[in-house]
Design a protein around this motif. Structure first.
Motif, short mmCIF file in Angstrom:
data_model
loop_
_atom_site.label_atom_id
_atom_site.label_comp_id
_atom_site.label_asym_id
_atom_site.label_seq_id
_atom_site.Cartn_x
_atom_site.Cartn_y
_atom_site.Cartn_z
N ASP A 141 -9.47 -3.83 -9.33
CA ASP A 141 -10.01 -2.82 -8.30
C ASP A 141 -10.58 -1.48 -9.12
O ASP A 141 -11.30 -0.90 -8.49
CB ASP A 141 -9.03 -2.33 -7.38
CG ASP A 141 -8.39 -3.43 -6.69
OD1 ASP A 141 -8.87 -3.92 -5.81
OD2 ASP A 141 -7.52 -4.41 -7.32
N GLU A 142 -9.91 -1.34 -10.11
CA GLU A 142 -10.51 -0.13 -10.76
C GLU A 142 -10.40 -0.13 -12.24
O GLU A 142 -9.28 -1.01 -12.92
CB GLU A 142 -9.47 0.94 -10.50
CG GLU A 142 -9.86 2.49 -10.82
CD GLU A 142 -8.88 3.63 -10.54
OE1 GLU A 142 -8.76 4.40 -11.20
OE2 GLU A 142 -8.09 3.15 -9.38
N LYS A 158 -3.55 -4.68 0.09
CA LYS A 158 -3.17 -5.95 -0.73
C LYS A 158 -1.77 -6.06 -1.45
O LYS A 158 -1.86 -6.77 -1.98
CB LYS A 158 -4.32 -5.85 -1.99
CG LYS A 158 -5.55 -5.88 -1.62
CD LYS A 158 -6.63 -6.49 -2.32
CE LYS A 158 -6.90 -5.62 -3.75
NZ LYS A 158 -8.05 -6.36 -4.56
N ASP A 187 -1.02 -0.67 -2.92
CA ASP A 187 -2.36 -0.64 -2.16
C ASP A 187 -1.59 -1.17 -0.57
O ASP A 187 -1.06 -2.14 -0.43
CB ASP A 187 -3.32 -1.79 -2.80
CG ASP A 187 -4.54 -1.74 -1.91
OD1 ASP A 187 -5.39 -1.24 -2.13
OD2 ASP A 187 -4.52 -2.67 -1.05
N GLU A 188 -2.32 -0.33 0.12
CA GLU A 188 -1.85 -0.68 1.56
C GLU A 188 -2.43 -1.95 2.09
O GLU A 188 -1.52 -2.65 2.86
CB GLU A 188 -2.69 0.41 2.47
CG GLU A 188 -1.78 1.41 3.21
CD GLU A 188 -2.48 2.27 4.11
OE1 GLU A 188 -3.12 1.95 4.92
OE2 GLU A 188 -2.45 3.44 3.82
N SER A 195 -0.56 -4.66 -3.91
CA SER A 195 -0.82 -4.16 -5.17
C SER A 195 -2.33 -4.24 -5.43
O SER A 195 -2.81 -5.26 -5.08
CB SER A 195 -0.13 -4.81 -6.34
OG SER A 195 1.35 -4.78 -6.28
N ALA A 196 -2.80 -3.20 -6.00
CA ALA A 196 -4.23 -3.25 -6.56
C ALA A 196 -4.25 -3.15 -8.04
O ALA A 196 -3.12 -2.89 -8.84
CB ALA A 196 -5.13 -1.92 -6.08
N VAL A 253 -0.95 -9.43 -5.76
CA VAL A 253 -2.18 -9.05 -5.20
C VAL A 253 -2.32 -10.09 -4.08
O VAL A 253 -2.82 -11.10 -4.23
CB VAL A 253 -3.27 -9.18 -6.29
CG1 VAL A 253 -4.40 -8.54 -5.67
CG2 VAL A 253 -2.80 -8.52 -7.58
N SER A 254 -2.47 -9.44 -3.04
CA SER A 254 -2.90 -10.28 -1.59
C SER A 254 -1.93 -11.33 -1.64
O SER A 254 -2.30 -12.57 -1.24
CB SER A 254 -4.32 -10.51 -1.51
OG SER A 254 -5.11 -9.39 -1.36
N THR A 309 -0.89 5.54 -10.18
CA THR A 309 -0.44 5.79 -8.82
C THR A 309 -0.50 7.21 -8.43
O THR A 309 -0.94 7.67 -7.35
CB THR A 309 1.04 5.24 -8.87
OG1 THR A 309 1.09 4.06 -9.42
CG2 THR A 309 1.58 5.22 -7.38
N THR A 344 0.14 -9.69 3.74
CA THR A 344 -1.03 -9.22 3.16
C THR A 344 -2.16 -9.33 4.36
O THR A 344 -3.32 -8.56 4.67
CB THR A 344 -1.88 -9.42 2.01
OG1 THR A 344 -3.05 -8.75 1.62
CG2 THR A 344 -1.84 -11.09 1.93
N ARG A 399 -0.96 -0.88 -9.00
CA ARG A 399 -0.92 0.39 -8.15
C ARG A 399 -0.82 0.13 -6.60
O ARG A 399 -1.59 -0.93 -6.21
CB ARG A 399 -2.32 1.22 -8.23
CG ARG A 399 -2.49 2.07 -7.00
CD ARG A 399 -3.52 3.36 -7.42
NE ARG A 399 -4.90 2.66 -7.89
CZ ARG A 399 -5.68 2.11 -6.81
NH1 ARG A 399 -5.37 1.74 -5.46
NH2 ARG A 399 -6.75 1.93 -7.35
#
Ligand code: PRX
Length: 651
Positions: free
Chosen positions: A600-601, A561, A558-559, A563-564, A528-529, A626, A365, A556
């Motif tokens: 994130d969302e 992290k 994530d470029e 995963s978001a 995540v990260s 996704t 990450t 989802r």
């Protein structure tokens, strides 16, 4: 398994192979593939003889009687032996020239520097061990360490280990609520913290979080506070003491306790598939041995090296590869307190140039963030001291691997992609840099003594390049011993999913050359990260907010992290969906767990898609999060109108 199979396709086309550079192999500890394969074969054919031979490398007060007692799922290694990991990391170097070698070179985020030689580190550790003794800490007591990345954290760990007290390091990014859960689960007697720490120019207020937590932690009798930032903090009389004041009152001799091989060394909490974090228990001798050996094999340590693992000590990578592994090898460890982009995005490259770092170990990450910030940042610096690069924490995509190789390693430095887990204690699958040809995106082969396989749910080994579940077939010295206070969960989680083997929770495939390609988690754990989080933990934080009736959390891709976090939320009757409420919920999760878990969302919905038996169909939510639509099988869904609503609510 849909994510496993789709991931397979994306990396199946990766055909590039990079042999170890000749000059690297010539000077390496393990110089060729043949030499390495001999070691692997020896370990495969007679594992206990192999581990016994390896165990000669560490210091024993008393040698073991039995190498391994294995009653699935419980292992005891080097039974009857007595050792001490603090002794192995410190005392053992003092009669040698390493006494005056730098053990830790530390840089604070604001820029100050400190160097501790092995002798100086030994003195500090002995003194802090005496402080702990005075505070009534005895063998077997648990001590919580909630500190920034400063030398005092390593000192406190080594001091606990010296006495046989069990440390539980809690990452400084966790909130006071997370602190309460962990302190109470482990029944800690003492907390060691700091006034604060520095992160991206701001102060992280650690003591304030501890004050909040200690209102609900009945087992804690005292708190020791390191002065780091100099901020004003409240000190409660009779409970809170300054580190520097206590250290002045003790002497610097403290013999290391002779501890049983299986003496509990530390508890480290990690996420699982339920909301309750798992206290992973590691013990003394086996853990020490494998940290020691893997550090030597994988990082090919030389006495002249400056070695930098960028992980926070609050994660297992920091335990094994900032503290115990490198120090037991007598290595010079670089530590940096702060963020990679403070004050500018070239801080890491500046540090490498300033200290002439030779070995650099970081997370994919971080590499993806470096790529995004632009190659002009590393190109401004002289990185010619580097000779080896490593990654850990999540699968590395071949593009990031190639960037790392070209831009940071100048096509000169081998890359070791190391697969392991909090539970494994030490690196399990990784290239050995002077011996193993590497393929971008593959962690390559299991290390000597580690028997890994890819299986179906029913325990059948799959064919080459077929996706399946990653398992470990034999006990290994640094394996998790149990989940603190919940042995049944330990058995169920790791040893019952597929009979007779350790279930890692990752999907993988093995190619025709015996190279492993890890494809990420197959359970409700997300990465995540590079940090592990249970979706259930985030869900339970969300439902603890009065407005939330129910929630389902999914990942989802994530470029940056990896995963978001996407949270689907249904609201209690009178509460209305709004952007303000979204923000409030995000803040709430950060307060309950820590900023790393902030969704994130957030998507509000009237209902969640469920099966007839009431189970939330996360797979469908993952698809919606996704791709915005659903292609998979929905026949078990109880109410089809939910899907339509979820789709429209998204627009
Ligand atoms: O999914 C795998 C991923 O990180 C998980 C373990 O997380 P944690 O216990 O927090 O430890 C992280 C540091 C060791 C694994 O189940 N993982 C770790 N390293 C790799 C990886 N996935 C792919 N490649 C790796 N090199």
């Amino acid at each position: 398994m849909s994510s496993v199979t789709s991931n397979i396709e994306s990396v199946l086309n990766e055909e590039r192979v990079f042999p170890p550079p000749e000059d690297f192999s010539r000077n390496a500890g393990i110089k060729s593939e043949e030499e390495y394969e001999r070691l692997r074969a020896e370990a495969h054919d007679s594992p206990e003889t192999f581990w016994a031979r390896m165990a000669e490398e560490i210091h024993w007060f008393k040698k073991w009687d039995t190498v391994l007692e294995w009653n699935l799922p419980h292992a005891k290694w080097f039974v009857g032996g007595k050792t001490n990991i603090s002794y192995n990391c410190l005392d053992r170097h003092l009669p040698t020239w390493r006494r005056n070698k730098a053990a830790i070179i530390w840089e604070g985020e604001p820029g100050e520097q400190r160097t501790l030689t092995y002798q100086q580190l030994h003195t500090e550790v002995c003194r802090f061990a005496n402080v702990l003794k005075r505070a009534g800490i005895e063998r077997g007591d648990r001590v919580a360490l909630y500190l920034p990345l400063i030398p005092e954290l390593a000192i406190a760990m080594l001091a606990c280990a010296r006495l046989g007290a069990t440390h539980s390091v809690i990452f400084g990014g966790f909130s006071s609520t997370a602190l309460i859960d962990r302190i109470n689960d482990a029944g800690c007697k003492l907390v060691v913290t700091a006034d604060g720490g520095w992160r991206r120019g701001s102060e992280v207020k650690l003591k304030a979080a501890v004050d909040e937590a200690l209102k609900q932690t009945p087992t804690v009798k005292g708190c020791i506070v390191v002065r780091r930032t100099g901020a004003r903090v409240s000190m409660q009389m009779g409970r809170d003491y300054w580190w520097h004041e206590l250290m002045e009152t003790v002497d610097s001799n403290c013999a290391a306790e002779e501890l049983d091989s299986e003496h509990p060394l530390y508890i480290l909490y990690t996420s699982g598939t339920t909301g309750k974090p798992k206290g992973i228990l590691h013990t003394t001798a086996g853990y020490l041995l494998q940290c020691h050996l893997t550090c030597k094999w994988v990082f090919d340590l030389k006495d002249e090296d400056i070695y930098w693992c960028t992980a926070d000590i609050g994660w297992v990578t920091g335990h094994s590869y900032v503290v115990y592994g490198p120090l037991s090898n007598g290595t010079t460890v670089l530590m940096y307190e702060g963020a990679p982009n403070y004050p500018e995005p070239d801080r890491f490259w500046q540090i490498i140039e300033r200290h002439r770092v030779n070995i650099f170990y970081t997370a994919p990450t971080a590499i993806r963030a470096f790529i995004k910030w632009g190659e002009h940042w590393p190109l401004k610096h002289d990185l010619s001291s580097l000779r080896l690069l490593g990654t850990v924490g999540e699968p590395i995509n071949p593009e990031a691997w190639m960037w790392y190789r070209e831009i940071i390693g100048k096509a000169r430095c081998p890359i070791v992609d190391t697969w392991w887990q909090t539970e494994t204690g030490a690196i399990m699958i990784s290239p050995v840099p002077g011996a193993t040809p590497t393929k971008p995106g593959s962690a390559t082969k299991p290390l000597p003594g580690i028997e890994v396989d890819v299986m179906t749910r029913s325990g059948k080994t799959v064919g080459p390049n077929e996706g399946g579940y990653l398992v470990i077939k034999r006990p290994w010295p640094s394996m998790v011993r149990t989940i603190w206070g919940d042995d049944e969960r330990y058995r169920k989680q790791y040893w019952s999913e597929i009979e007779g083997v350790y279930f890692a929770g990752d999907g993988a495939r093995c190619d025709k050359d015996g190279y492993f390609w890890i494809m990420g988690r197959v359970d409700d754990v997300i990465n995540v990260s590079g940090h592990r989080l249970g979706t259930a933990e985030v869900e339970s934080a969300l439902v603890s907010h009065e407005a939330v009736a129910e929630s389902a959390v999914v990942a989802r891709p994530d470029e940056l992290k990896g995963s978001a976090i996407v949270a689907f939320v249904t609201l209690e009757g009178t509460h209305k969906a709004s952007d303000d409420l979204k923000e409030e919920l995000r803040r709430h999760v950060a307060k309950e767990i820590g900023a790393l878990a902030r969704p994130d969302e957030i998507r509000f919905t009237d209902q969640l898609p469920k099966t007839r038996s009431g189970k939330i169909m996360r797979r469908l939510l993952r698809e919606i999060a996704t791709s915005g639509s659903i292609a998979g099988d929905v026949t078990t869904l109880e109410d089809f109108s939910v899907l339509e609503k979820l789709r429209t609510e998204e627009e």
